[in-house]
Design a protein around this motif. Structure first.
Motif, PDB file in Angstrom:
ATOM      1  N   THR A  30       0.822  -1.207   0.000  1.00 40.30           N
ATOM      2  CA  THR A  30       0.000   0.000   0.000  1.00 40.30           C
ATOM      3  C   THR A  30       0.854   1.254   0.000  1.00 40.30           C
ATOM      4  O   THR A  30       0.576   2.206  -0.743  1.00 40.30           O
ATOM      5  CB  THR A  30      -0.939   0.010   1.222  1.00 40.30           C
ATOM      6  OG1 THR A  30      -1.749  -1.172   1.216  1.00 40.30           O
ATOM      7  CG2 THR A  30      -1.839   1.241   1.209  1.00 40.30           C
TER       8      THR A  30
ATOM      9  N   GLU B 203     -12.214  11.863  -9.801  1.00 43.80           N
ATOM     10  CA  GLU B 203     -12.529  11.160  -8.554  1.00 43.80           C
ATOM     11  C   GLU B 203     -12.308  12.100  -7.372  1.00 43.80           C
ATOM     12  O   GLU B 203     -11.277  12.769  -7.281  1.00 43.80           O
ATOM     13  CB  GLU B 203     -11.633   9.937  -8.400  1.00 43.80           C
ATOM     14  CG  GLU B 203     -11.826   8.881  -9.477  1.00 43.80           C
ATOM     15  CD  GLU B 203     -13.026   8.010  -9.220  1.00 43.80           C
ATOM     16  OE1 GLU B 203     -13.602   8.117  -8.108  1.00 43.80           O
ATOM     17  OE2 GLU B 203     -13.398   7.224 -10.116  1.00 43.80           O
TER      18      GLU B 203
ATOM     19  N   HIS C  86      -7.315   8.458  -0.889  1.00 45.87           N
ATOM     20  CA  HIS C  86      -7.329   7.072  -0.428  1.00 45.87           C
ATOM     21  C   HIS C  86      -7.275   6.098  -1.599  1.00 45.87           C
ATOM     22  O   HIS C  86      -7.668   4.938  -1.472  1.00 45.87           O
ATOM     23  CB  HIS C  86      -8.576   6.799   0.422  1.00 45.87           C
ATOM     24  CG  HIS C  86      -8.588   7.579   1.708  1.00 45.87           C
ATOM     25  ND1 HIS C  86      -9.185   8.812   1.823  1.00 45.87           N
ATOM     26  CD2 HIS C  86      -8.057   7.302   2.926  1.00 45.87           C
ATOM     27  CE1 HIS C  86      -9.047   9.260   3.057  1.00 45.87           C
ATOM     28  NE2 HIS C  86      -8.362   8.373   3.745  1.00 45.87           N
ATOM     29  N   LEU C  87      -6.784   6.571  -2.738  1.00 47.16           N
ATOM     30  CA  LEU C  87      -6.757   5.719  -3.922  1.00 47.16           C
ATOM     31  C   LEU C  87      -5.847   4.513  -3.722  1.00 47.16           C
ATOM     32  O   LEU C  87      -6.171   3.405  -4.178  1.00 47.16           O
ATOM     33  CB  LEU C  87      -6.307   6.528  -5.140  1.00 47.16           C
ATOM     34  CG  LEU C  87      -6.337   5.784  -6.479  1.00 47.16           C
ATOM     35  CD1 LEU C  87      -7.752   5.327  -6.810  1.00 47.16           C
ATOM     36  CD2 LEU C  87      -5.787   6.664  -7.599  1.00 47.16           C
TER      37      LEU C  87
ATOM     38  N   GLU D  78      -5.200   2.743  -1.065  1.00 44.89           N
ATOM     39  CA  GLU D  78      -5.887   1.692  -0.329  1.00 44.89           C
ATOM     40  C   GLU D  78      -6.939   1.000  -1.195  1.00 44.89           C
ATOM     41  O   GLU D  78      -7.083  -0.232  -1.140  1.00 44.89           O
ATOM     42  CB  GLU D  78      -6.555   2.273   0.923  1.00 44.89           C
ATOM     43  CG  GLU D  78      -5.592   2.702   2.023  1.00 44.89           C
ATOM     44  CD  GLU D  78      -4.990   4.083   1.797  1.00 44.89           C
ATOM     45  OE1 GLU D  78      -4.231   4.538   2.662  1.00 44.89           O
ATOM     46  OE2 GLU D  78      -5.301   4.716   0.748  1.00 44.89           O
ATOM     47  N   ARG D  79      -7.669   1.768  -1.991  1.00 44.92           N
ATOM     48  CA  ARG D  79      -8.711   1.176  -2.832  1.00 44.92           C
ATOM     49  C   ARG D  79      -8.117   0.279  -3.906  1.00 44.92           C
ATOM     50  O   ARG D  79      -8.640  -0.807  -4.181  1.00 44.92           O
ATOM     51  CB  ARG D  79      -9.561   2.290  -3.459  1.00 44.92           C
ATOM     52  CG  ARG D  79     -10.205   3.215  -2.431  1.00 44.92           C
ATOM     53  CD  ARG D  79     -11.468   3.887  -2.927  1.00 44.92           C
ATOM     54  NE  ARG D  79     -11.401   4.381  -4.275  1.00 44.92           N
ATOM     55  CZ  ARG D  79     -11.040   5.631  -4.600  1.00 44.92           C
ATOM     56  NH1 ARG D  79     -10.672   6.489  -3.651  1.00 44.92           N
ATOM     57  NH2 ARG D  79     -11.046   6.016  -5.847  1.00 44.92           N
TER      58      ARG D  79
ATOM     59  N   ASN E 265      -6.795  -2.902  -2.226  1.00 46.29           N
ATOM     60  CA  ASN E 265      -7.890  -3.777  -1.806  1.00 46.29           C
ATOM     61  C   ASN E 265      -8.440  -4.599  -2.968  1.00 46.29           C
ATOM     62  O   ASN E 265      -8.915  -5.729  -2.777  1.00 46.29           O
ATOM     63  CB  ASN E 265      -9.022  -2.955  -1.172  1.00 46.29           C
ATOM     64  CG  ASN E 265      -8.687  -2.506   0.230  1.00 46.29           C
ATOM     65  OD1 ASN E 265      -7.807  -3.060   0.879  1.00 46.29           O
ATOM     66  ND2 ASN E 265      -9.370  -1.471   0.695  1.00 46.29           N
TER      67      ASN E 265
END
Length: 223
Positions: free
Chosen positions: A105, A191, A196-197, A199-200, A203
């Motif tokens: 991350t 966006e 928080h890109l 983390e997305r 994920n």
């Protein structure tokens, strides 16, 4: 880069360097560099002029030309200034000391062109537009900013693969390229939560590349 304000009046160059050997004034050099970075955002490379930079920095054009041969050399130094400043903003923990998911991350987070400079996407667009006229500019950005970031993701994934944390058959090059490209896609799609890109993206990718499926946390499964 937008933190650079306009100066008024000309700065005296008494302590500055000249080609005759006088010592340069680092503070004055930085004023010029920061004014250049601001002009790159406002005008783009082609429209930017030494005269405008001099006005913004509060110096004369000869003061700039005593330090840099021309606009290209000044711009390259201004870019390198930003690359060094960005490196100083990275958090202290060594990636190899983090958990596999945290390390991946953080590597993806550092790929973000806007990690240090919120105007980076605008600048990158300007430099890509200059590819035909001034290919040296994009080459500097690729060498000093793009490749080191993308290769960091590749190295982290390769290390995790060697440790058995991710699958042995993953294509680290393609994954790193996808991570880098996600920031440009998010920018172009406007966006809102780009902060928080990383983390997305992780994920989505992690379940497909992890050596074994991640077990749900107690909070996730209601335990």
């Amino acid at each position: 880069m937008t933190d650079v304000g306009r100066s008024t009046g000309h700065v005296d160059e008494t302590p500055a360097a000249s080609r005759g050997g006088r010592p340069r004034d680092p503070a004055l050099d930085e004023v010029i560099i920061r004014a250049t970075r601001r002009r790159l955002v406002l005008d783009g490379y082609s429209a930017m002029t030494i005269a405008d930079i001099a006005t913004d920095a509060g110096v004369s054009r000869p003061t700039i030309y005593r330090r840099w041969a021309g606009k290209l050399e000044l711009t390259i130094d201004a870019l390198d200034y930003g690359f060094r400043a960005q490196g100083d903003t990275y958090p202290n923990p060594r990636l190899e000391e983090l958990s596999p998911l945290e390390a991946f991350t953080e590597a993806v987070r550092r790929v973000d062109p806007c990690y240090f400079n919120p105007d980076a996407m605008v600048l990158m667009g300007n430099f890509m537009a200059e590819t035909i006229r001034t290919p040296e500019l994009l080459a500097v950005v690729v060498e000093h900013a793009v490749e080191p970031r993308v290769k960091l993701v590749e190295r982290v994934l390769a290390d995790l693969r060697e440790r058995g944390e991710v699958r042995a058959d993953i294509d680290v090059h393609t994954i790193a390229t996808m991570c880098f490209g996600s920031y440009y896609a998010a920018f172009l799609r406007a966006e809102e939560d780009r902060g928080h890109l990383a983390e997305r993206v992780v994920n989505v990718l992690w379940p497909g590349i992890a050596a074994s499926p991640a077990r749900p946390s107690p909070a996730a499964d209601g335990g």
